[in-house]
Write a protein that holds these residues in place. Structure first.
Motif, PDB file in Angstrom:
ATOM      1  N   GLN A   9     -61.152 -42.233 -21.809  1.00 15.04           N
ATOM      2  CA  GLN A   9     -61.010 -43.310 -22.780  1.00 15.04           C
ATOM      3  C   GLN A   9     -62.367 -43.751 -23.324  1.00 15.04           C
ATOM      4  OE1 GLN A   9     -58.074 -44.296 -24.123  1.00 15.04           O
ATOM      5  NE2 GLN A   9     -57.317 -42.601 -22.898  1.00 15.04           N
ATOM      6  N   ARG A  12     -63.328 -41.217 -25.826  1.00 10.60           N
ATOM      7  CA  ARG A  12     -62.555 -41.444 -27.059  1.00 10.60           C
ATOM      8  C   ARG A  12     -63.192 -42.552 -27.894  1.00 10.60           C
ATOM      9  NH1 ARG A  12     -56.337 -43.467 -26.803  1.00 10.60           N
ATOM     10  NH2 ARG A  12     -56.134 -44.089 -28.968  1.00 10.60           N
ATOM     11  N   GLU A  15     -66.530 -41.259 -29.378  1.00 11.25           N
ATOM     12  CA  GLU A  15     -66.316 -40.298 -30.470  1.00 11.25           C
ATOM     13  C   GLU A  15     -65.971 -41.009 -31.773  1.00 11.25           C
ATOM     14  OE1 GLU A  15     -63.331 -37.508 -29.120  1.00 11.25           O
ATOM     15  OE2 GLU A  15     -64.888 -36.013 -28.781  1.00 11.25           O
ATOM     16  N   ASP A  44     -56.921 -46.398 -33.390  1.00 15.16           N
ATOM     17  CA  ASP A  44     -57.385 -45.139 -32.809  1.00 15.16           C
ATOM     18  C   ASP A  44     -58.274 -45.359 -31.592  1.00 15.16           C
ATOM     19  OD1 ASP A  44     -56.005 -43.806 -34.805  1.00 15.16           O
ATOM     20  OD2 ASP A  44     -57.779 -43.532 -36.072  1.00 15.16           O
TER      21      ASP A  44
END
Length: 91
Positions: A9, A12, A15, A44
């Protein structure tokens, strides 16, 4: 193979923060703070991400947002120039 969910996570989050820094024009286009909170790309980020925004209302020309997840952050400041910083809070 074991996957560290928390680490995945964080990856994520990082990124997406990098994508926003690389192409801010794709993400940062708001006329009001309300527009920021409605941005689809906020979904997101990993569940549990916290975001806050100030500015843009009542004729303000400055917009500031902070997006945070488990000590990682993305700070966006828009005015005459857009400045975006990401990183990890020092402990």
């Amino acid at each position: 193979m074991l996957i560290d969910f928390a680490q995945a996570q964080l990856h994520r989050f990082d990124e997406l923060a990098c994508r926003i820094q690389a192409e801010p024009e794709k993400y940062i286009n708001f006329d009001s703070v309300s527009d920021f909170y409605k941005a689809a790309w906020l979904q997101d980020f990993p569940q549990g991400t916290i975001w806050t925004a100030t500015g843009l209302d009542d004729g303000a020309e400055q917009f500031d947002a902070v997006i945070e997840y488990r000590g990682h952050f993305l700070r966006i400041s828009c005015g005459e120039k857009t400045v975006i910083h990401s990183g990890i809070y020092a402990e």
